[in-house]
Write a protein that holds these residues in place. Structure first.
Motif, PDB file in Angstrom:
ATOM      1  N   ASN A  24       0.829  -1.199   0.000  1.00  0.00           N
ATOM      2  CA  ASN A  24       0.000   0.000   0.000  1.00  0.00           C
ATOM      3  C   ASN A  24       0.863   1.248   0.000  1.00  0.00           C
ATOM      4  N   ILE A  25       0.237   2.351  -0.358  1.00  0.00           N
ATOM      5  CA  ILE A  25       0.924   3.640  -0.423  1.00  0.00           C
ATOM      6  C   ILE A  25       0.075   4.666   0.314  1.00  0.00           C
ATOM      7  N   TYR A  26       0.720   5.462   1.146  1.00  0.00           N
ATOM      8  CA  TYR A  26       0.016   6.487   1.919  1.00  0.00           C
ATOM      9  C   TYR A  26       0.752   7.826   1.804  1.00  0.00           C
ATOM     10  N   SER A  27       0.009   8.888   2.030  1.00  0.00           N
ATOM     11  CA  SER A  27       0.632  10.168   2.359  1.00  0.00           C
ATOM     12  C   SER A  27       0.883  10.147   3.865  1.00  0.00           C
ATOM     13  N   VAL A  28       1.725  11.052   4.321  1.00  0.00           N
ATOM     14  CA  VAL A  28       2.040  11.099   5.749  1.00  0.00           C
ATOM     15  C   VAL A  28       1.537  12.404   6.340  1.00  0.00           C
ATOM     16  N   GLY A  29       0.547  12.273   7.227  1.00  0.00           N
ATOM     17  CA  GLY A  29       0.043  13.421   7.975  1.00  0.00           C
ATOM     18  C   GLY A  29      -0.283  14.603   7.090  1.00  0.00           C
ATOM     19  N   LEU A  36       4.643   7.106   2.281  1.00  0.00           N
ATOM     20  CA  LEU A  36       5.033   5.899   3.008  1.00  0.00           C
ATOM     21  C   LEU A  36       4.539   4.689   2.225  1.00  0.00           C
ATOM     22  N   LEU A  37       5.463   3.824   1.854  1.00  0.00           N
ATOM     23  CA  LEU A  37       5.117   2.586   1.163  1.00  0.00           C
ATOM     24  C   LEU A  37       5.190   1.438   2.157  1.00  0.00           C
ATOM     25  N   ARG A  38       4.073   0.738   2.331  1.00  0.00           N
ATOM     26  CA  ARG A  38       4.083  -0.475   3.148  1.00  0.00           C
ATOM     27  C   ARG A  38       4.472  -1.620   2.230  1.00  0.00           C
ATOM     28  N   ASP A  45       6.788  -7.233   7.386  1.00  0.00           N
ATOM     29  CA  ASP A  45       6.396  -5.979   6.737  1.00  0.00           C
ATOM     30  C   ASP A  45       7.368  -4.863   7.100  1.00  0.00           C
ATOM     31  N   LYS A  46       7.568  -3.958   6.150  1.00  0.00           N
ATOM     32  CA  LYS A  46       8.445  -2.808   6.365  1.00  0.00           C
ATOM     33  C   LYS A  46       7.745  -1.548   5.865  1.00  0.00           C
ATOM     34  N   SER A  47       8.232  -0.411   6.337  1.00  0.00           N
ATOM     35  CA  SER A  47       7.717   0.885   5.888  1.00  0.00           C
ATOM     36  C   SER A  47       8.850   1.647   5.228  1.00  0.00           C
ATOM     37  N   LEU A  48       8.632   2.033   3.974  1.00  0.00           N
ATOM     38  CA  LEU A  48       9.641   2.754   3.198  1.00  0.00           C
ATOM     39  C   LEU A  48       9.185   4.196   3.008  1.00  0.00           C
ATOM     40  N   ILE A  49      10.023   5.126   3.436  1.00  0.00           N
ATOM     41  CA  ILE A  49       9.724   6.554   3.315  1.00  0.00           C
ATOM     42  C   ILE A  49      10.359   7.104   2.038  1.00  0.00           C
ATOM     43  N   LEU A  50       9.558   7.827   1.255  1.00  0.00           N
ATOM     44  CA  LEU A  50      10.050   8.498   0.051  1.00  0.00           C
ATOM     45  C   LEU A  50       9.658   9.969   0.124  1.00  0.00           C
ATOM     46  N   GLU A  51      10.630  10.840   0.024  1.00  0.00           N
ATOM     47  CA  GLU A  51      10.351  12.275  -0.015  1.00  0.00           C
ATOM     48  C   GLU A  51      11.202  12.904  -1.105  1.00  0.00           C
ATOM     49  N   PRO A  52      10.590  13.239  -2.245  1.00  0.00           N
ATOM     50  CA  PRO A  52      11.369  13.811  -3.342  1.00  0.00           C
ATOM     51  C   PRO A  52      12.121  15.059  -2.902  1.00  0.00           C
ATOM     52  N   GLY A  53      13.363  15.145  -3.390  1.00  0.00           N
ATOM     53  CA  GLY A  53      14.198  16.282  -3.040  1.00  0.00           C
ATOM     54  C   GLY A  53      14.875  16.163  -1.695  1.00  0.00           C
ATOM     55  N   VAL A  54      14.561  15.074  -0.956  1.00  0.00           N
ATOM     56  CA  VAL A  54      15.067  15.004   0.418  1.00  0.00           C
ATOM     57  C   VAL A  54      15.659  13.642   0.777  1.00  0.00           C
ATOM     58  N   ARG A  55      14.873  12.545   0.704  1.00  0.00           N
ATOM     59  CA  ARG A  55      15.338  11.313   1.349  1.00  0.00           C
ATOM     60  C   ARG A  55      14.613  10.062   0.868  1.00  0.00           C
TER      61      ARG A  55
END
Length: 574
Positions: A24-29, A36-38, A45-55
């Motif tokens: 699944n894919i979510y926005s964060v807050g 956040l990609l589950r 299960d793991k949670s992968l954070i993606l933030e363009p331009g940052v991390r």
């Protein structure tokens, strides 16, 4: 993240991510462009954070998961795909994730970078559509990489902090290149020393006054979570301030309206009283055919079809109508004032930091879990893969293994059970019984057996085969008969908040308010109701987060048996 950071992270985590399925894919807050990609992997299960331009990094922290329009589109494009590969592009701060259907997820970590999904090189989605100086980002066009930037250290993807840690200056470009290449080679070989200076920076090498972390991912995760908390608090405070301002304006308008209604009601009552006191004169005016009269400098409209008394009653009735309007407006005013109080409470909570949104998860929270009344940790598998993993990797000889006496149940383990009591065994049996086919079948109770870890084996007798998730039990089984199928769900409140589940006896010691559930016919609606119940009991503005956590906990279709609300001294049977 610099290119060196990205390289180190990929080297450390590539094998952990390849082969995982995007569940699944979510926005964060309320944070824009933070996703956040589950992902479901063989080891959990793991949670992968993606933030363009940052991390990009895996995270151990819980966050408020929301669903923005961008996240919805990402779900349509990449959900249920397998991650086949992940790499950095052209020694730049650009990540390429190859998916099982041929699509590519491209994450640009450069300033003003984008998250782009391509199919055969053509853009299917981007976090921003724009005509840049060197490229055009629009749906259907061929994706073009951002141009490489010039500059000594920038062209090497190395920030000045790393150069300083390496003890080199930018004056000698050859020296920079040589030492940076040496650093890259060490990183590629896995020679990484994760280091963090809280609130300042992180690096894959040791530097002055840094704290060494277990993994480089931990260093990144711990660094950004502090920034994220500040951003979340700032954004939440601003949102609440905006809401407060709107409510204050509404209150101001309602108060003006109430004054107008009361003033109008008083004027009408005064006219009614004048007509009553001067009814003889009024009758004469009516007989003369006039529709207006002037008494005490007040011009009064008369209804010629009514008598003097009738006209007086008409004005009194109109006064009552305005009084009723004022009363209804008062009720609305009180409602708005209550909302204002709730927003003030939320603002206090935001400043105080008590939150369900961002917290560090314990190691066992990747599984189903509970804490018994005497604080023994109980963990259970969410699926066949986790059942297998629990026995192979977690179960020790002196641990207790539990299983509902029915085909299709979670592997359940009590860790380090030295000194365990019968009460704790009963608490754990609730978990083993509830997370089994018995709940989904709507049964009222089921037997549960337990053995020690040393009695559990993955090795079948000669000539036999054990399917995945199945195990051999040797020796005597200890049975707990007729374990009733019900669970209590509450909130554990300390510096942070987390949803807890277990037997009623274990939960009531940790949660002032809780609900007890049993097998039923509804899932989503039960989760919604539980979210509202707990949110109201603890005066939280976090119903969506609570609901998301509760959905993870529910064994299946459920119903609420009762609600215990000791925060307000009110208990309810459903």
């Amino acid at each position: 993240m610099s290119y060196i950071d990205l390289l180190a992270w990929i080297v450390e985590n590539r094998s952990k991510i390849i082969g995982c399925r995007i569940d699944n894919i979510y926005s964060v807050g309320n944070l824009e462009n933070l996703f956040l990609l589950r992902i479901h992997c063989k080891d959990g299960d793991k949670s992968l954070i993606l933030e363009p331009g940052v991390r990009i990094h895996l995270t151990k922290y819980e966050r408020e998961k929301t669903l923005s329009n961008k996240a919805k589109i990402l779900r349509e494009l990449i959900r249920d795909r397998i991650i086949n590969d992940i790499s950095a592009v052209n020694e730049e701060r650009i990540v390429k994730i190859l998916l099982s259907d041929g699509k590519e997820l491209i994450l640009e970590l450069l300033p003003r970078g984008l998250l782009v999904i391509t199919d055969n090189g053509k853009i299917k989605f981007s976090t921003q559509y724009k005509e840049f100086k060197d490229r055009i980002i629009k749906p259907g066009l061929q994706y073009i990489l951002p141009p490489q930037k010039g500059g000594r250290s920038d062209s090497l993807g190395v920030p000045k902090e790393i150069l300083q840690a390496l003890g080199i200056t930018q004056n000698n470009l050859d020296d920079v290149k040589s030492k940076v290449e040496d650093l890259k080679e060490k990183i590629i070989e896995g020679k990484i020393t994760p280091c963090l200076k809280t609130g300042q920076t992180f690096m894959p090498i040791r530097f002055d006054d840094c704290i060494e972390k277990n993994t480089f991912n931990d260093a990144i995760d711990d660094y950004f979570i502090e920034i994220e908390k500040d951003q979340f608090t700032e954004n939440t405070s601003q949102e609440l301030a905006n809401k407060r301002g709107k409510i204050e304006k509404t209150i101001e308008n309602i108060e003006k309206t109430i004054d107008e209604y009361n003033k109008k009601a008083e004027e009408l009552r005064k006219i009614g009283k004048i007509l009553m006191e001067n009814y003889v004169y009024v009758e004469n005016v009516l007989k003369s055919g006039n529709r207006k009269m002037n008494i005490s400098d007040i011009v009064i409209e008369l209804n010629p079809r009514l008598s003097a008394i009738g006209n007086s009653s008409m004005y009194f009735d109109m006064a009552k109508e305005y009084a009723q309007k004022a009363k209804r407006a008062e009720e609305k005013l009180n409602e708005m004032k209550q909302k204002l109080v709730k927003i003030d409470q939320e603002m206090t909570q935001t400043k105080g930091g008590t939150s369900l949104t961002i917290r560090k998860k314990e190691w066992y929270e990747k599984y189903r879990w509970s804490i018994t009344r005497n604080n023994y940790v109980v963990i259970a598998g969410r699926d066949v893969d986790q059942n297998e993993s629990l026995v192979r990797k977690i179960l020790q000889d002196n641990d207790i293994y539990m299983h509902a006496d029915i085909q299709g149940a979670a592997t359940t383990i009590i860790k380090d059970p030295k000194g365990i009591t019968e009460e704790d065994l009963n608490d754990a049996a609730k978990i083993a019984a509830s997370y089994s086919k018995a709940w989904k079948s709507g049964l009222g109770a089921v037997d549960v057996f337990w053995v020690y870890g040393s009695q559990v084996s993955k090795s079948p007798p000669t000539g036999e085969y054990l399917p995945k998730g199945s195990f051999m039990i040797y020796g005597k089984k200890n049975f707990i008969r007729n374990v009733k199928l019900d669970l209590a769900i509450g909130l554990e409140v300390s510096d942070n908040i987390r949803v807890i589940v277990g037997s009623e006896e274990s939960i009531k010691e940790k949660s002032a308010s809780y609900a007890v559930i049993a097998p039923g016919e509804e899932f989503e609606r039960t989760a919604d109701r539980l979210g509202r119940i707990l949110s109201q009991a603890y005066e939280l503005g976090t119903i969506n987060q609570l609901r998301d956590e509760i959905i993870k906990i529910l064994p299946g279709n459920s119903k609420i048996l009762k609600v215990i609300n000791n925060n307000k001294g009110r208990n309810e049977k459903q």
